[in-house]
Write a protein that holds these residues in place. Structure first.
Motif, PDB file in Angstrom:
ATOM      1  N   LEU A   1       0.901  -1.332  -0.016  1.00 60.25           N
ATOM      2  CA  LEU A   1       0.008   0.056  -0.077  1.00 60.25           C
ATOM      3  C   LEU A   1       0.951   1.089   0.118  1.00 60.25           C
ATOM      4  N   PRO A   2       0.582   2.399  -0.754  1.00 59.18           N
ATOM      5  CA  PRO A   2       1.255   3.560  -0.844  1.00 59.18           C
ATOM      6  C   PRO A   2       1.243   4.244   0.462  1.00 59.18           C
ATOM      7  N   ASP A   3       2.003   4.953   0.884  1.00 62.82           N
ATOM      8  CA  ASP A   3       2.114   5.586   2.225  1.00 62.82           C
ATOM      9  C   ASP A   3       2.512   7.068   1.916  1.00 62.82           C
ATOM     10  N   PRO A   4       1.621   7.913   2.520  1.00 58.13           N
ATOM     11  CA  PRO A   4       0.245   7.745   2.965  1.00 58.13           C
ATOM     12  C   PRO A   4      -0.571   7.216   1.797  1.00 58.13           C
ATOM     13  N   SER A   5      -1.785   6.523   2.102  1.00 59.07           N
ATOM     14  CA  SER A   5      -2.893   6.480   1.276  1.00 59.07           C
ATOM     15  C   SER A   5      -4.172   6.130   2.145  1.00 59.07           C
ATOM     16  N   GLU A   6      -5.428   6.460   1.695  1.00 57.50           N
ATOM     17  CA  GLU A   6      -6.589   6.369   2.333  1.00 57.50           C
ATOM     18  C   GLU A   6      -6.693   4.773   2.431  1.00 57.50           C
ATOM     19  N   GLN A   7      -5.880   4.028   1.647  1.00 60.48           N
ATOM     20  CA  GLN A   7      -6.168   2.582   1.846  1.00 60.48           C
ATOM     21  C   GLN A   7      -5.744   2.035   3.052  1.00 60.48           C
ATOM     22  N   ARG A   8      -4.526   2.707   3.603  1.00 57.66           N
ATOM     23  CA  ARG A   8      -3.784   2.248   4.912  1.00 57.66           C
ATOM     24  C   ARG A   8      -4.919   2.518   6.149  1.00 57.66           C
ATOM     25  N   LYS A   9      -5.873   3.495   5.818  1.00 59.77           N
ATOM     26  CA  LYS A   9      -6.872   3.439   6.973  1.00 59.77           C
ATOM     27  C   LYS A   9      -7.775   2.248   6.993  1.00 59.77           C
ATOM     28  N   LEU A  10      -7.774   1.427   5.972  1.00 51.83           N
ATOM     29  CA  LEU A  10      -8.609   0.390   5.968  1.00 51.83           C
ATOM     30  C   LEU A  10      -7.944  -0.954   5.971  1.00 51.83           C
ATOM     31  N   ILE A  11      -6.664  -0.889   6.575  1.00 55.27           N
ATOM     32  CA  ILE A  11      -5.767  -2.064   6.531  1.00 55.27           C
ATOM     33  C   ILE A  11      -6.486  -3.383   7.326  1.00 55.27           C
ATOM     34  N   GLN A  12      -7.217  -2.907   8.213  1.00 57.05           N
ATOM     35  CA  GLN A  12      -7.845  -3.971   9.376  1.00 57.05           C
ATOM     36  C   GLN A  12      -8.942  -4.489   8.995  1.00 57.05           C
ATOM     37  N   PRO A  13      -9.473  -5.648   8.959  1.00 52.47           N
ATOM     38  CA  PRO A  13     -10.730  -6.260   8.839  1.00 52.47           C
ATOM     39  C   PRO A  13     -11.675  -5.767   9.995  1.00 52.47           C
ATOM     40  N   PRO A  14     -12.912  -5.532   9.604  1.00 48.68           N
ATOM     41  CA  PRO A  14     -13.682  -5.931   8.653  1.00 48.68           C
ATOM     42  C   PRO A  14     -13.935  -4.700   7.425  1.00 48.68           C
ATOM     43  N   LYS A  15     -12.912  -3.564   7.449  1.00 51.51           N
ATOM     44  CA  LYS A  15     -12.965  -2.615   6.560  1.00 51.51           C
ATOM     45  C   LYS A  15     -12.000  -2.897   5.261  1.00 51.51           C
ATOM     46  N   ARG A  16     -11.265  -3.797   5.421  1.00 48.11           N
ATOM     47  CA  ARG A  16     -10.285  -3.948   4.450  1.00 48.11           C
ATOM     48  C   ARG A  16     -10.907  -4.553   3.037  1.00 48.11           C
ATOM     49  N   PRO A  17     -10.610  -3.805   1.993  1.00 53.11           N
ATOM     50  CA  PRO A  17     -10.988  -3.873   0.721  1.00 53.11           C
ATOM     51  C   PRO A  17     -10.539  -4.805  -0.129  1.00 53.11           C
ATOM     52  N   PHE A  18     -11.286  -5.887  -0.828  1.00 49.87           N
ATOM     53  CA  PHE A  18     -10.697  -6.907  -1.734  1.00 49.87           C
ATOM     54  C   PHE A  18     -10.927  -6.607  -2.877  1.00 49.87           C
ATOM     55  N   ARG A  19     -11.917  -5.817  -3.416  1.00 48.96           N
ATOM     56  CA  ARG A  19     -12.178  -5.399  -4.927  1.00 48.96           C
ATOM     57  C   ARG A  19     -11.906  -4.142  -5.184  1.00 48.96           C
ATOM     58  N   GLY A  20     -11.528  -4.212  -6.469  1.00 48.61           N
ATOM     59  CA  GLY A  20     -11.202  -2.864  -7.086  1.00 48.61           C
ATOM     60  C   GLY A  20      -9.867  -2.514  -6.966  1.00 48.61           C
ATOM     61  N   VAL A  21      -8.999  -3.493  -6.102  1.00 50.79           N
ATOM     62  CA  VAL A  21      -7.576  -2.978  -5.841  1.00 50.79           C
ATOM     63  C   VAL A  21      -6.518  -4.236  -6.494  1.00 50.79           C
ATOM     64  N   SER A  22      -5.401  -3.698  -6.974  1.00 50.29           N
ATOM     65  CA  SER A  22      -4.634  -4.366  -7.464  1.00 50.29           C
ATOM     66  C   SER A  22      -3.812  -5.379  -6.770  1.00 50.29           C
ATOM     67  N   HIS A  23      -3.772  -5.214  -5.363  1.00 48.64           N
ATOM     68  CA  HIS A  23      -2.897  -6.278  -4.605  1.00 48.64           C
ATOM     69  C   HIS A  23      -3.733  -7.467  -4.032  1.00 48.64           C
ATOM     70  N   TRP A  24      -5.060  -7.562  -4.547  1.00 49.58           N
ATOM     71  CA  TRP A  24      -5.757  -8.727  -4.317  1.00 49.58           C
ATOM     72  C   TRP A  24      -6.232  -9.307  -5.945  1.00 49.58           C
ATOM     73  N   ASN A  25      -6.346 -10.408  -6.002  1.00 48.46           N
ATOM     74  CA  ASN A  25      -6.851 -11.133  -7.175  1.00 48.46           C
ATOM     75  C   ASN A  25      -8.061 -12.138  -6.753  1.00 48.46           C
ATOM     76  N   LEU A  26      -9.080 -11.747  -6.793  1.00 44.46           N
ATOM     77  CA  LEU A  26     -10.041 -12.651  -6.371  1.00 44.46           C
ATOM     78  C   LEU A  26     -10.454 -13.604  -7.551  1.00 44.46           C
ATOM     79  N   SER A  27      -9.912 -13.482  -8.635  1.00 43.14           N
ATOM     80  CA  SER A  27     -10.005 -14.648  -9.630  1.00 43.14           C
ATOM     81  C   SER A  27      -8.641 -15.264  -9.618  1.00 43.14           C
ATOM     82  N   ALA A  28      -7.950 -15.410  -8.774  1.00 41.89           N
ATOM     83  CA  ALA A  28      -6.969 -16.281  -8.860  1.00 41.89           C
ATOM     84  C   ALA A  28      -7.386 -17.740  -8.622  1.00 41.89           C
ATOM     85  N   ASN A  29      -6.466 -18.652  -9.245  1.00 41.36           N
ATOM     86  CA  ASN A  29      -6.747 -20.016  -9.371  1.00 41.36           C
ATOM     87  C   ASN A  29      -7.332 -20.628  -7.817  1.00 41.36           C
TER      88      ASN A  29
END
Lengths: 204, 365
Positions: free
Chosen positions: A160-188
């Motif tokens: 995650l870039p530093d600083p970034s809005e995403q860093r505020k959402l690093i903890q579950p249950p706010k952690r985003p998985f869609r629309g971000v390049s560091h997770w691939n929900l279509s992975a094998n």
């Protein structure tokens, strides 16, 4: 339309699955679903809780709905399946099961998350594992507690870039998985769970 | 001290053709029972069904109890037409789910440690078939704004606004607190019966009510210049004694619950929407006082609520040292209407459900 109740261990699992369902099941084709965080799998698997838990399963079955149990395999797939079978036999509860990470190998939600790390970032995980191996190999060895959860945090800290809005959402249950390049929900490694969800949640 | 005799406590209930229920079974009741569910699913109807006793052959008491609850709740009772050989309508039609079937309604109760007895059955009957005591109740129907048409020997008799048979009502000791059961003359009557005869009972009552009315030091009966006979409360460092009704619905509700538990000793009390009028921060006070009184008087409670804060407050109370031994006596039953129109109850572990934020209040699935 009948409801699907998804029993999960906690809110972190719920949030990941919510995003995965949104990714693999079009809303217009998806059955209504509700999550029931168990507060830990022991609240389902301990016999003292069986009858009370069974009532939650039964009300969905009576309403024509479907129960899904998605919990961690932990050490042994066979043992976990056996525990769920005992609950089922004692209560006649009806449900379908998927054991994380892939309904086969030992592990938990975090192992599935590692499967969802894009190929170009897998080396981060390899480096982290190497650091742990190094710590364990030290004389005397260093203690490496709860490494999987920390591994997820370290991974996110790196990507995650530093600083970034995403860093505020690093903890579950706010952690985003869609629309971000560091997770691939279509992975094998995620495909088997996607297929399970689609099988039970899609109306067609 | 000998263990309280809980043999009169209800273990299982089976309700058939009563109000919205074709059939409803509630099994495994504890001393403290919460009846939960969506609006219009039948929670209050369960409490009403529990007005029946399984060891009665006195239809008149059942008729009077149900009639009283109906009047308390709606203020009206439907016009009743009775002929010597015609079926007695009115009460059965109000409470039976399908009066046309002439099946009436039945309520079966199994008490702890007892075999299930034959259920109480209330059916459409002709006047000729009724016992004299039931006829007396029927004749005493007080219809607010309506007339009772009383057919006797083929001659129409206008019995509208017949004075209520007071002994039947005041002697009922109705073990039912409706949502609207707040301050009224009957509360004064219950106070005089429950608290006045015993100094200890009065001290316990004042002590418990002080949880709702801070600085409360005394409660007594008096003739108020405006209200007439009234329960008044006296506060520390204040000369003026105020009628209990002036302290708000929550205080009155708690007073009513505490006052009606002792007359239900060794039996049961039904309380509809216990949290109504109570601020969330007082819910634990309410539960502690209610459970303490129910334990002391060996009373089984059946209570409805929609309020999650109310459920959480009870769960927290049941985890305190004083009440933890009674945790196993607390049951929650969620009523659900199924797709085929039937209703089913689902038993929950209240404390475990609240600890883990499980939704047990029913509602849409």
């Amino acid at each position: 339309m009948s409801t699907v109740r998804i029993f999960v261990e906690g809110t972190a699992d719920e949030q990941f699955l919510r995003e995965l369902i949104a990714d693999c099941c079009a809303e217009s084709e998806c059955r209504r679903f509700v999550f029931q965080p168990l507060g830990g799998k022991d609240n389902l698997l301990a016999p003292v809780h069986w009858q009370s838990q069974a009532s939650f399963f039964q009300e969905i079955t009576d309403a024509g709905g479907t129960n899904l149990v998605i919990i961690d395999t932990d050490n042994s797939h066979t043992d976990r399946v056996d525990e769920l079978r005992k609950f089922q036999e004692a209560t006649s509860a009806q449900f379908a099961t998927f054991l994380l990470p892939d309904d086969n190998r030992p592990g938990e939600l975090e192992d599935l998350l590692f499967d969802a790390v894009p190929a170009e970032n897998q080396q981060i995980l390899t480096c982290y594992d190497g650091m742990l191996d190094c710590l364990r190999a030290a004389v005397p060895p260093f203690k490496v507690p709860n490494a999987k959860e920390k591994k997820v945090y370290v991974y996110l800290d790196i990507v995650l870039p530093d600083p970034s809005e995403q860093r505020k959402l690093i903890q579950p249950p706010k952690r985003p998985f869609r629309g971000v390049s560091h997770w691939n929900l279509s992975a094998n490694g995620v495909e088997k769970l996607r297929a399970f969800l689609r099988q039970h949640l899609l109306t067609t | 001290m000998a263990a309280p005799d809980k043999s009169r406590f209800i273990q299982d209930i089976t309700i058939r053709n009563f109000k919205c229920f074709e059939e409803l079974k509630i099994e495994g009741c504890g001393q403290f029972n919460l009846i939960l569910g969506d609006n219009n699913v039948g929670k209050t109807s369960v409490l009403e069904a529990l007005l029946v006793e399984d060891d009665w052959d006195q239809e008149n008491i059942v008729v009077a109890r149900l009639q009283r609850v109906r009047l308390d709740k709606y203020g009206t009772f439907p016009t009743t037409m009775v002929g010597q050989d015609e079926p007695l309508r009115g009460l059965v039609e109000v409470f039976a789910r399908n009066a046309d079937a002439a099946a009436g309604f039945s309520i079966g109760i199994k008490r702890r440690g007892q075999d299930k007895r034959p259920p109480f059955i209330m059916q459409l009957k002709s006047l000729r078939e009724l016992g004299e005591s039931v006829k007396q109740v029927v004749r005493s129907l007080r219809i607010r704004g309506q007339h009772v048409i009383w057919m006797k020997h083929g001659e129409e008799h206008d019995g509208g606004f017949t004075p209520l048979s007071e002994p039947l009502y005041t002697g009922l000791n109705l073990p039912f607190l409706s949502l609207k059961a707040l301050y009224g003359p009957d509360l004064i009557e219950v106070y005089s019966q429950t608290v006045t005869p015993s100094t200890a009972a009065k001290e316990e009552f004042v002590s418990a009510l002080a949880g709702m009315i801070p600085n409360l030091t005394e409660v007594e009966l008096t003739i108020h210049p405006l209200l007439g006979p009234a329960i008044i409360a006296r506060l520390a460092e204040q000369d003026l004694a105020q009628p209990l009704a002036f302290f708000g619905d929550g205080s009155v509700k708690m007073a009513r619950i505490l006052l009606q538990i002792p007359p239900a000793a060794n039996n049961r009390l039904m309380v509809d929407e216990i949290d109504t009028g109570i601020h969330y921060s007082r819910l634990e006070v309410l539960w502690k006082a209610t459970l303490r009184a129910a334990i002391a008087n060996n009373v089984q409670l059946f209570i409805t609520t929609h309020n999650e804060e109310c459920l959480k407050a009870l769960a927290q109370v049941l985890e305190t040292e004083e009440f933890a031994p009674y945790r196993a006596e607390c049951r929650a039953f969620t009523l659900r209407r199924l797709p085929d129109g039937s209703t089913k109850s689902y038993a929950r572990d209240l404390v475990h459900s609240m600890e883990n934020d499980y939704e047990i209040r029913g509602g849409a699935l």
